[in-house]
Structure formats: C-alpha cells, structure tokens
Design an enzyme around this catalytic site. Sequence first.
Site, PDB file in Angstrom:
ATOM      1  N   ARG A   1      -3.156   7.334 -21.285  1.00 11.97           N
ATOM      2  CA  ARG A   1      -4.304   8.057 -20.715  1.00 11.97           C
ATOM      3  C   ARG A   1      -4.432   9.466 -21.304  1.00 11.97           C
ATOM      4  NH1 ARG A   1      -6.372   3.400 -19.196  1.00 11.97           N
ATOM      5  NH2 ARG A   1      -5.175   2.363 -17.573  1.00 11.97           N
TER       6      ARG A   1
ATOM      7  N   GLU B   1       2.927  -1.615 -10.574  1.00 14.22           N
ATOM      8  CA  GLU B   1       2.321  -2.040 -11.843  1.00 14.22           C
ATOM      9  C   GLU B   1       3.365  -2.596 -12.807  1.00 14.22           C
ATOM     10  OE1 GLU B   1      -0.007   1.396 -13.124  1.00 14.22           O
ATOM     11  OE2 GLU B   1      -1.700   0.657 -11.951  1.00 14.22           O
TER      12      GLU B   1
ATOM     13  N   ARG C   1      -6.255  -2.584  -1.260  1.00 15.49           N
ATOM     14  CA  ARG C   1      -5.340  -1.763  -2.069  1.00 15.49           C
ATOM     15  C   ARG C   1      -5.171  -0.367  -1.476  1.00 15.49           C
ATOM     16  NH1 ARG C   1      -6.163  -0.202  -8.492  1.00 15.49           N
ATOM     17  NH2 ARG C   1      -4.921   1.693  -8.425  1.00 15.49           N
TER      18      ARG C   1
ATOM     19  N   LYS D   1      -0.419  10.378  -4.848  1.00 16.24           N
ATOM     20  CA  LYS D   1      -1.685  10.693  -5.514  1.00 16.24           C
ATOM     21  C   LYS D   1      -2.679  11.244  -4.502  1.00 16.24           C
ATOM     22  CE  LYS D   1      -1.422   7.613  -9.467  1.00 16.24           C
ATOM     23  NZ  LYS D   1      -2.062   6.608 -10.342  1.00 16.24           N
TER      24      LYS D   1
ATOM     25  N   ASP E   1      -6.888   5.663  -6.978  1.00 15.19           N
ATOM     26  CA  ASP E   1      -6.338   6.078  -8.268  1.00 15.19           C
ATOM     27  C   ASP E   1      -7.209   7.117  -8.970  1.00 15.19           C
ATOM     28  OD1 ASP E   1      -4.695   6.183 -10.441  1.00 15.19           O
ATOM     29  OD2 ASP E   1      -5.285   4.269 -11.298  1.00 15.19           O
TER      30      ASP E   1
ATOM     31  N   GLU F   1      -8.771  10.396 -17.168  1.00 13.47           N
ATOM     32  CA  GLU F   1      -8.805   8.933 -17.295  1.00 13.47           C
ATOM     33  C   GLU F   1     -10.098   8.353 -16.728  1.00 13.47           C
ATOM     34  OE1 GLU F   1      -5.537   6.934 -15.320  1.00 13.47           O
ATOM     35  OE2 GLU F   1      -6.459   4.963 -15.566  1.00 13.47           O
TER      36      GLU F   1
ATOM     37  N   TRP G   1      -8.224  -4.923  -9.810  1.00 17.14           N
ATOM     38  CA  TRP G   1      -8.568  -4.052 -10.930  1.00 17.14           C
ATOM     39  C   TRP G   1     -10.053  -4.210 -11.274  1.00 17.14           C
ATOM     40  CZ3 TRP G   1      -3.771  -5.165 -14.614  1.00 17.14           C
ATOM     41  CH2 TRP G   1      -2.674  -4.427 -14.143  1.00 17.14           C
TER      42      TRP G   1
HETATM   43  C1  GCV Z   1       1.065   5.594 -15.954  1.00 13.13           C
HETATM   44  C2  GCV Z   1      -3.188   4.162 -13.272  1.00 13.13           C
HETATM   45  C3  GCV Z   1      -3.302   4.286 -14.762  1.00 13.13           C
HETATM   46  C4  GCV Z   1      -2.018   3.910 -15.446  1.00 13.13           C
HETATM   47  C5  GCV Z   1      -0.898   4.780 -14.869  1.00 13.13           C
HETATM   48  C6  GCV Z   1      -0.841   4.551 -13.371  1.00 13.13           C
HETATM   49  C7  GCV Z   1       0.211   5.409 -12.690  1.00 13.13           C
HETATM   50  O1  GCV Z   1      -3.101   2.826 -12.902  1.00 13.13           O
HETATM   51  O2  GCV Z   1      -4.357   3.506 -15.210  1.00 13.13           O
HETATM   52  O3  GCV Z   1      -2.170   4.125 -16.821  1.00 13.13           O
HETATM   53  O4  GCV Z   1       0.337   4.499 -15.469  1.00 13.13           O
HETATM   54  O5  GCV Z   1      -2.072   4.866 -12.809  1.00 13.13           O
HETATM   55  O6  GCV Z   1      -0.172   6.434 -12.163  1.00 13.13           O
HETATM   56  O7  GCV Z   1       1.368   5.045 -12.687  1.00 13.13           O
END
Ligand code: GCV
Length: 679
Positions: A147, A270, A314, A338, A343, A371, A522
């Site tokens: 990203r 993930e 989610r 976060k 996200d 991103e 997603w």
């Molecule tokens: C580092 C999102 C992003 C991923 C990232 C993830 C995270 O899903 O698309 O690229 O991975 O967040 O914060 O772990």
Amino acid sequence: MMKISCFLLLFIFPFSCIQAEDGSKLWLRYVPVSKEIAQSRSITVAAENPIAVRAQQELITFWRGQSIDLKLDKKLPYLKDGFKITGHSERIKVVANEPVGLLYAAYHLLKLQETDQQVSSLKVEEIPSFDIRMLNHWDNLDRTVERGYAGYSLWKWDELPGVISPRYEEYARANASIGINATVINNVNASPQILNTAYLAKLQGLATVFRRYGIKIYLSVNFSSPKILGGTSDSDPLNPEVILWWKNKVKEIYQVIPDFGGFLVKANSEGQPGPQDYGRTHAEGANMLAAILKPYQGFVMWRAFVYNPTTEDRAKQAYQEFVPLDGAFSDNVIIQIKNGPIDFQPREPFNPLFGALRKSNEMVEFQITQEYLGFSNHLVYLAPLFKETLASDTYADGAGSTVARLTDGTLRPARKTAIAAVANIGDNINWTGHHFAQANWYAYGRLAWNHQLSSEQIAEEWIAMTFSKDKSIIDAVKEIMMTSREAAVNYMMPLGLHHIFAFDHHYGPEPWGDQKGGRPDWMPLYYHQADTIGVGFDRTASGSNAISQYSPEVANIYGDIKLCHDQFLLWFHHVPWTYTMKSGRSLWDELCYKYDHGVMQVRDMQKTWDRLEGQVDQQRFVEVQSKLKIQAKDAVWWKDACLLYFQTFSRRPIPYDIERPVHELEDLKRIKLDMKHHN
Ligand code: GCV
C-alpha cells in the site's frame, strides 16, 4: 543585478523567478544563518548528551534570533519528553526533562521563526499528548511497500549496514521535527527473516542513526518465526521450546539495539499466523511476548484488525474477539485498533472497541498512506479525518469519553500511551509521491504531539514552512486542503457508503464488484447491499445489530434513521431510494448531488491552485497541477460509475441540473487497472 535579470526574465518566462524545488526538503526548508548572525549571539547547552548537542547545532545553524540557553533538568518529570521555553528579546531559556525535549524545543523555535511568529517574549510549555508517537511502515524486505505509493522502501537492505544512506538521517530529522519518537520499520505482514541475525546487524545501522533523533526502532514479527527460523516443532505460545526461542531472540536484539522498543503483531488476521493456530487466545500470544520484553522495558502492540469470512458482519468481529479478553492482557501490551471498524475508509464511524475495552491498554492506528484515498494521485488532507476519530465521543465513561481522552491517559491511566499511523513514505525524491501527502505525515506527527491542534492551524504551519509565508498563499492553499477530505468522501463514498473500491488494489470505483472466488467480505456488494428498494448496510437491531456494540448514547443516535447523521446513514441503515433526507430531497437525489458536489469541489481546488501559478515554484506548481488533473478525472469516473450503477437499482433520473455522465457504465465495468498490490 540579480533584480534586473529577474525582472527581464519575468517578461520572457513570467513564472520562472522562484527557484524550482523538488520537495525533498519537506517542511524543513531552513536557510543557514550568516556568520555575522552566528557571532552576534550564543547558543549554549548544559547537558552532555548527543541529542542535546544536536538541538544546539540546529539552532546554531538556523536560528536567526537572540541567544538561547538549553538546559536539561531531570527534576521535571511532568514534562515527559516535552519542554518549557521562556524568553525575552535578549535571551531565551529552554528546559527539558529529557534530552530529546531540547531537540523538540529547537524545532519548535525554528517553527516559530519560519512561520513568522513573534519570539521576543515567550512562555511556552509543551507536554506531548501521547508517550509513544509511532509510524508503522509496511515495508517488505524486497523493498516493495504494501500500500505504498511513493516508490520503494527507504531501507536499502542490500547495502546495510555497510552503507548508511543520508536519507536515513533526513528521515529521522523530519520525524523528530514533528515529535515522532518510534518507528516500526517493516510490514505487519511480516517476513520471519527480519529476525535473522544478518538483518539485526542491518537494523543496528538504522537504530544508530535514529537514536540521535530520539527515535526507537520496533519490529513487526511473524508469529511463526520460532518454527520457520528456529526450527521449533511449532510456534505455540505455551510451548517452552518456543518461549525459549523468543527469549534468546529478544536477548540478541537488545544486545545490538539496547533501546529497542518492542514488537508489533498482526496475528490470525488475513492469513497471518497467530496463537489461535494452536487453540490459544490473543491474550496468551501477546502476553508470552510481553513477558519476555518486560525486563527490557519493551512493549507489544497487538493489532485488533481481525475478521474472518463468516456470515457475521465484518464490522463486529474485532469487538467480538477482543472484548471477552478484556483484562487478560499484560500491562506492557497495547491493543492497536484501527480508527474505524472496517478498514481505513474515506469515512468510518469510530471503532466500537474504543472504550469497550475497559481493562486493556488501547491505541489508535490511522493510515497516512492513501490506500483508499486515491493513492499518491489525489490531494486529500487527512488532519480532519484524524481529528474526527480522536474527537468522537464513545460515552464509555460518560459524556466526553472521546477516543483521544480514552487513549491519551486522561480517562484510563496506562504505563505508556501510544498512537500509530501507517506511513506514506518511500524513496521518491519528494518522499510521499504527492507534495501534499507530506502534509499528512506532518499532520499526523503534530496531532500525536498535541491532539488539540486544529486542522487549520496545522495546515497553516505546514504551508508556511513548505510553500510560502505569504498570507494570501496560505489562505488559498489552506482552502484547498480543508476542502479536500470532504471532497474525496463526496466523489467516492458519500452518506456512509463504504468499501466500494476496485478489487485488491483499491484504486477507483467498482460498486458492481463481485470477483469470482473472492471473499464475500472483500466485495462491494457485501457493503452497499443495493436493491430496488434502497441501499446501505442495516447494522441496526433489524440487521446485523453492530449498533449494539456502541454505548447507548451513541447507538440511540446512529441506530435511529431519523437521528443518524447523514454522513453515516448508509453505514448503519438500508435506506429506501425514496426516503426523504434532512435536506428535503429523496435519498437518490441527495446521493446524486453529493457525487456532483465532490466533482465540483475538486474543480474548485484546481481553480484555486492554478491561480497560484508564479507564486509557488514552478516545479512543484506543475507537479501538483498535473495530479489535480488526475484527481478531477477520477472524481468524474467515480461519480459516473457509482451513479450509473446505483441507477440500475433506483431506476430514477439523475437530477437534470447536475452534470450529465460522460461515461457508459459498461465501459467503466471493463476497466481493469494493472496495479500491483504488494504483499
Ligand atoms: C498490511 C488492509 C490492507 C492490507 C493490510 C491490512 C492490515 O486489509 O488492504 O494491505 O495489510 O489492511 O492492516 O493488516
């Protein structure tokens, strides 16, 4: 002579008299003082410490004003790593409890100078809002940046530790100038190799440079490292063989980096490994590492970004996994959350974990890298987004329980408070790919230092130091910046829409997105839920009931379609196209006007910028101008894609007084950008 040639040149090349700049100096465009000035005053330091001496050096080189005495006073622990400045026209006195406080004071003084503020009589006391003010780099060992939109990673692993690029020091200095004191240098999707002895030597090279500016190194670690690197039978956090491996590794790290900060962990998220692979909890995983780091004063930042492809919303999953563990985490574990529950979307309500975790340390994670905000092509000033989260009232401990006050130690005392943000920095000459993306790095640092600063104030400082001290230029650029975040929300995802981005790379619209074989959570369809009745995700009691994760005071507002703010309407409600909005328009019309307004806002940003031609240097002027053209085209692309697509459900005309679509929906659906998602 200079004046004449410049005057003549003005006729030939009307815009060429301001020296071109490539942005490499960031907001640190200080000019060294003349010998005469240097000899006319004294800058003394009463502290035998390299960081304090650096503070002195910065002032000797760049301070144009009166004499300054810098003094370390260990009897002022309440200042933390902040500082006090008192002074009059003859002499300024600076005291700090920590050497780095003197360095921050030096940058504070230089900022006053560079923004034309008076320094003849000063009474300043600054104590940072958060103890650990951290950047998270998502840099991979092959120098790609997940990203990242500003080139390759700054860290040249092939050359380290033999070659120390001058950029490491420039990076550290820029961070110190805004108070950042911690950096996680590798991706949370971590390669176990970062813990290899060979890499530790390279890290030592970086740490040596960063230390001079009061910055500690942290590492993202892969939870399977013991098995992959150490050959243990598994990576179960309760397996003595695994614990021993981590103990030895941590010892090895502190031998080479005695002030090492600790670990950041993305576990069971993930596809990353974690304690759940062995039937253990997040707390068991985090505490195992925390116990090993504790004798060295190290910390574990344990991420709460977890979600599985279940039928559960989610937005609810992090809360569901972490709240039952509240109270189980060691006191040197900080849960890194976060800002929103999904996200890093252009706009999200605050993450319901804030405040809901009552007996665990918690910190916010923002994303500076864009991103979901047009990469380094779109100008989007993020201070308003950061502040929106920090100022959100969770009501967890009654009115006034803002995310800021919950995480800065005011309401919930913590061993150390912290804040983090995903960096937007790469090896691009201008560091961030877009000249204005520098402002987001700057703004994050300034808010981590003092979350009460206003977005406008931060913008003014940044513009004055980065472009010009001219009031009319500051006002114009500030107008662009202050419009930009709302503009992006409007042309991308107004009224609470979210995650309707193109698959994987997240650049551009794909509201129709339904990638074969991809995870449903997603896919845009999962998030907007459009049908012939209406659009939006019902998170009220009649839907996923994510609303129940908020305090009643918040849930009562967000959960009531009549009270819910327009900006979160489609986040929490599935709303009929015919629904009458607060404006009196139908939802469909309102959506159309929002998209159109977003496009017009970018047009206005372009106009304001173009008027500055000749007033900012030509190189940066043209580079920003070109990016604004991309942004304007993208805004139309977003508007047409979303309106034409949603119109297939609403079956209503786009109001006739707004710009007509210029694309065909079918053509837009065929767009497949070849953008790498570096994993
Ligand atoms: C580092 C999102 C992003 C991923 C990232 C993830 C995270 O899903 O698309 O690229 O991975 O967040 O914060 O772990």
